[in-house]
Scaffold this active site. Sequence first.
Site, PDB file in Angstrom:
ATOM      1  N   HIS A 185      56.291  44.730  48.154  1.00 60.44           N
ATOM      2  CA  HIS A 185      56.278  43.547  48.851  1.00 60.44           C
ATOM      3  C   HIS A 185      56.275  44.150  50.188  1.00 60.44           C
ATOM      4  O   HIS A 185      56.601  44.111  51.048  1.00 60.44           O
ATOM      5  CB  HIS A 185      58.429  44.174  49.654  1.00 60.44           C
ATOM      6  CG  HIS A 185      59.712  43.793  47.652  1.00 60.44           C
ATOM      7  ND1 HIS A 185      60.624  44.452  48.085  1.00 60.44           N
ATOM      8  CD2 HIS A 185      59.749  42.702  47.438  1.00 60.44           C
ATOM      9  CE1 HIS A 185      61.768  44.013  47.107  1.00 60.44           C
ATOM     10  NE2 HIS A 185      60.055  42.885  46.382  1.00 60.44           N
TER      11      HIS A 185
HETATM   12  C1  FAD Z   1      54.522  42.301  40.229  1.00 63.50           C
HETATM   13  C2  FAD Z   1      55.557  41.412  41.353  1.00 63.50           C
HETATM   14  C3  FAD Z   1      56.765  41.262  41.833  1.00 63.50           C
HETATM   15  C4  FAD Z   1      57.085  40.358  42.610  1.00 63.50           C
HETATM   16  N1  FAD Z   1      58.929  40.277  41.764  1.00 63.50           N
HETATM   17  C5  FAD Z   1      58.695  39.831  43.378  1.00 63.50           C
HETATM   18  C6  FAD Z   1      60.245  38.999  43.194  1.00 63.50           C
HETATM   19  O1  FAD Z   1      60.422  38.686  41.961  1.00 63.50           O
HETATM   20  N2  FAD Z   1      60.901  38.048  43.615  1.00 63.50           N
HETATM   21  C7  FAD Z   1      60.522  38.256  45.388  1.00 63.50           C
HETATM   22  O2  FAD Z   1      60.865  37.784  46.103  1.00 63.50           O
HETATM   23  N3  FAD Z   1      59.163  38.780  45.620  1.00 63.50           N
HETATM   24  C8  FAD Z   1      58.377  39.415  44.117  1.00 63.50           C
HETATM   25  N4  FAD Z   1      57.537  40.135  44.857  1.00 63.50           N
HETATM   26  C9  FAD Z   1      56.922  39.942  46.642  1.00 63.50           C
HETATM   27  C10 FAD Z   1      56.015  38.023  46.128  1.00 63.50           C
HETATM   28  O3  FAD Z   1      55.898  37.771  44.924  1.00 63.50           O
HETATM   29  C11 FAD Z   1      55.724  37.790  47.335  1.00 63.50           C
HETATM   30  O4  FAD Z   1      55.785  39.257  48.665  1.00 63.50           O
HETATM   31  C12 FAD Z   1      55.056  36.703  48.041  1.00 63.50           C
HETATM   32  O5  FAD Z   1      54.512  36.302  47.016  1.00 63.50           O
HETATM   33  C13 FAD Z   1      54.017  37.484  49.141  1.00 63.50           C
HETATM   34  O6  FAD Z   1      53.375  35.863  49.326  1.00 63.50           O
HETATM   35  P1  FAD Z   1      52.124  35.390  50.534  1.00 63.50           P
HETATM   36  O7  FAD Z   1      52.078  34.215  50.536  1.00 63.50           O
HETATM   37  O8  FAD Z   1      52.562  36.607  51.056  1.00 63.50           O
HETATM   38  O9  FAD Z   1      50.927  36.411  50.152  1.00 63.50           O
HETATM   39  P2  FAD Z   1      50.266  35.998  47.737  1.00 63.50           P
HETATM   40  O10 FAD Z   1      51.872  35.227  47.375  1.00 63.50           O
HETATM   41  O11 FAD Z   1      49.338  37.304  47.821  1.00 63.50           O
HETATM   42  O12 FAD Z   1      49.144  34.694  48.509  1.00 63.50           O
HETATM   43  C14 FAD Z   1      47.790  35.369  49.004  1.00 63.50           C
HETATM   44  C15 FAD Z   1      47.152  34.132  48.200  1.00 63.50           C
HETATM   45  O13 FAD Z   1      46.185  33.884  48.506  1.00 63.50           O
HETATM   46  C16 FAD Z   1      44.524  34.414  47.554  1.00 63.50           C
HETATM   47  N5  FAD Z   1      43.984  34.932  47.830  1.00 63.50           N
HETATM   48  C17 FAD Z   1      43.631  36.395  48.822  1.00 63.50           C
HETATM   49  N6  FAD Z   1      42.724  37.279  49.579  1.00 63.50           N
HETATM   50  C18 FAD Z   1      41.681  35.609  49.121  1.00 63.50           C
HETATM   51  C19 FAD Z   1      40.554  35.039  49.604  1.00 63.50           C
HETATM   52  N7  FAD Z   1      40.554  35.995  50.364  1.00 63.50           N
HETATM   53  N8  FAD Z   1      39.833  34.491  49.314  1.00 63.50           N
HETATM   54  C20 FAD Z   1      40.924  33.235  48.138  1.00 63.50           C
HETATM   55  N9  FAD Z   1      42.159  33.704  48.445  1.00 63.50           N
HETATM   56  C21 FAD Z   1      42.478  34.599  47.928  1.00 63.50           C
HETATM   57  C22 FAD Z   1      45.604  34.960  46.335  1.00 63.50           C
HETATM   58  O14 FAD Z   1      44.995  35.383  44.943  1.00 63.50           O
HETATM   59  C23 FAD Z   1      47.062  34.815  46.611  1.00 63.50           C
HETATM   60  O15 FAD Z   1      46.933  33.237  45.678  1.00 63.50           O
HETATM   61  C24 FAD Z   1      56.545  40.203  43.713  1.00 63.50           C
HETATM   62  C25 FAD Z   1      55.263  40.452  44.039  1.00 63.50           C
HETATM   63  C26 FAD Z   1      54.784  41.485  43.052  1.00 63.50           C
HETATM   64  C27 FAD Z   1      53.050  41.529  43.188  1.00 63.50           C
END
Ligand code: FAD
Length: 478
Positions: free
Chosen positions: A411
């Site tokens: 998280h």
């Molecule tokens: C194993 C696991 C289990 C989880 N289980 C749950 C769950 O069941 N329920 C829940 O609510 N939350 C869960 N989470 C947490 C939830 O998935 C995250 O909080 C959420 O996805 C975060 O969203 P975000 O948009 O901040 O970043 P992210 O989902 O990390 O998305 C960021 C995106 O940007 C891309 N990116 C990063 N850097 C670059 C770059 N330099 N250039 C191009 N692209 C890039 C990444 O590849 C990714 O596609 C889990 C996470 C993990 C890893």
Amino acid sequence: MTRTTAFPTPDRWPENIGSERDWGYLTEPSPRIAGRRVLYSMGKGLGGGSSINVAVWSRGHRQDWEDFAELAGDPRWNYRSMLDVYRRLETWHGDPDIERRGTEGPIHVRPAQPTHAFFSAMLDGAETVGLDRYASPNGELAERGSGCAVRDETVENVGTRRSPYRALVAPRLHQRNLTVITHAVVTEVVFDGNRAVGVKAVSEGRPVEFRAACEVVLSLGAVQTPKILLQSGIGPAGHLESLGIPVRGNLPGVGSGLDDHVLFGCVWEAGKCELPPPPRAQAVCFWGSDGRPESPKFIMYSGAAAFMSPEAAARYGRPDPAFTFLLGMRMRSRGSVRLRTADPASAPIIETGYLDDPDDVRDAVEGYRFAEVLAHSQPMSPYLGTRAVPGGVSDADVAAYLRHTASTFWHQCGTARVGTDEGAVIDAEFRVHGFDNLRIADASVLPRVTSGNTMAPCVAIGARAADLIRDRRNSVEA
Ligand SMILES: Cc1cc2nc3c(=O)[nH]c(=O)nc-3n(C[C@H](O)[C@H](O)[C@H](O)COP(=O)(O)OP(=O)(O)OC[C@H]3O[C@@H](n4cnc5c(N)ncnc54)[C@H](O)[C@@H]3O)c2cc1C
């Protein structure tokens, strides 16, 4: 990012960990967690974490959004306002709750089903130790200080993941104003003065530059968003100068304030009763005061296996068969994301802050004791074997075990948080302080980890950002 597709069933989520769909960051070793490094997984494909995660839908507690609104200085972030956002996003398939749940949104949410007897026993046990039971974690329970429920999930039919990417982006891939480019890693934001005008990236091994027709929005997650800002010269001036990066903007909050639920696997040898097959919890408990009105400190799921760190398994042994209470705790301490070198290809320095604050250790032991009482409750007795890890021992022994098994709940958030103070990076409309045309919309902007899992809050943040960007574009074109 990769174009690799994730498993359609979230039941196989453990296979994503350490795979090509995982950025596979490693945290710095910390003496507070027995000198260990933690595998700090984050999703690498389209949809990021939402495409590889456990598919739990947990929208955050009322107080989480009241805190966000207070820091942002904007009531459009309060709980009432966020209920509107969530109602618009959701189609809820559980007991009707018109005040809180949506019926026509693109994200399909349902209670986990069918509930296995093990998880029913967990909920029955939770009631015997004082937690009230609710119809959903995202209904009335999100307005109470404690409680338990069958958890909600973004899953359809017989268990197919319906991630936010599948629900929101995939249906629009044909739109002329949407281009999805995979295998491109962004390295830097491009500026004209203080105005963001594009990004530099490495695509298929070649440097490329993308120019923004309207705005630049970073949604790279709580590790990569601050990394890219730092590589662009936006962050704590001293840190940037120490790496020879010209300072474009001194924003001390960039990469600071890294937050998470610290996760502890509390493990018991299983008894004779059959455990559930898939490695996904179906029930959740919230409890404990977090110092804010009714805002729970602990979140706990359960699983039918021994979930513990490799170091803890080596030291304490791994019971088999076993069940685990997955205890997540909000922390007082915070971590940080910093650059190791000025080279964009180098992995960042990630300090988690797990158990840095002695009060966090005391609270973690308290959380473990609650799990222990629940494990020994009468409804859980058919599932309970004889051995526990670490076992019925002193608080100091429990603390030692927790240091050996502390890990991430995935998280990660808080590294470019909202606010108007010196530590804030964005304002209430996601604009980076001191810059034009640059917004952030991901978990980085959360001022602290929400009481539950973080996917749903990130989707709500994305929806709000989309509204703001569309409004601005309409006003420019009018
Ligand atoms: C194993 C696991 C289990 C989880 N289980 C749950 C769950 O069941 N329920 C829940 O609510 N939350 C869960 N989470 C947490 C939830 O998935 C995250 O909080 C959420 O996805 C975060 O969203 P975000 O948009 O901040 O970043 P992210 O989902 O990390 O998305 C960021 C995106 O940007 C891309 N990116 C990063 N850097 C670059 C770059 N330099 N250039 C191009 N692209 C890039 C990444 O590849 C990714 O596609 C889990 C996470 C993990 C890893």
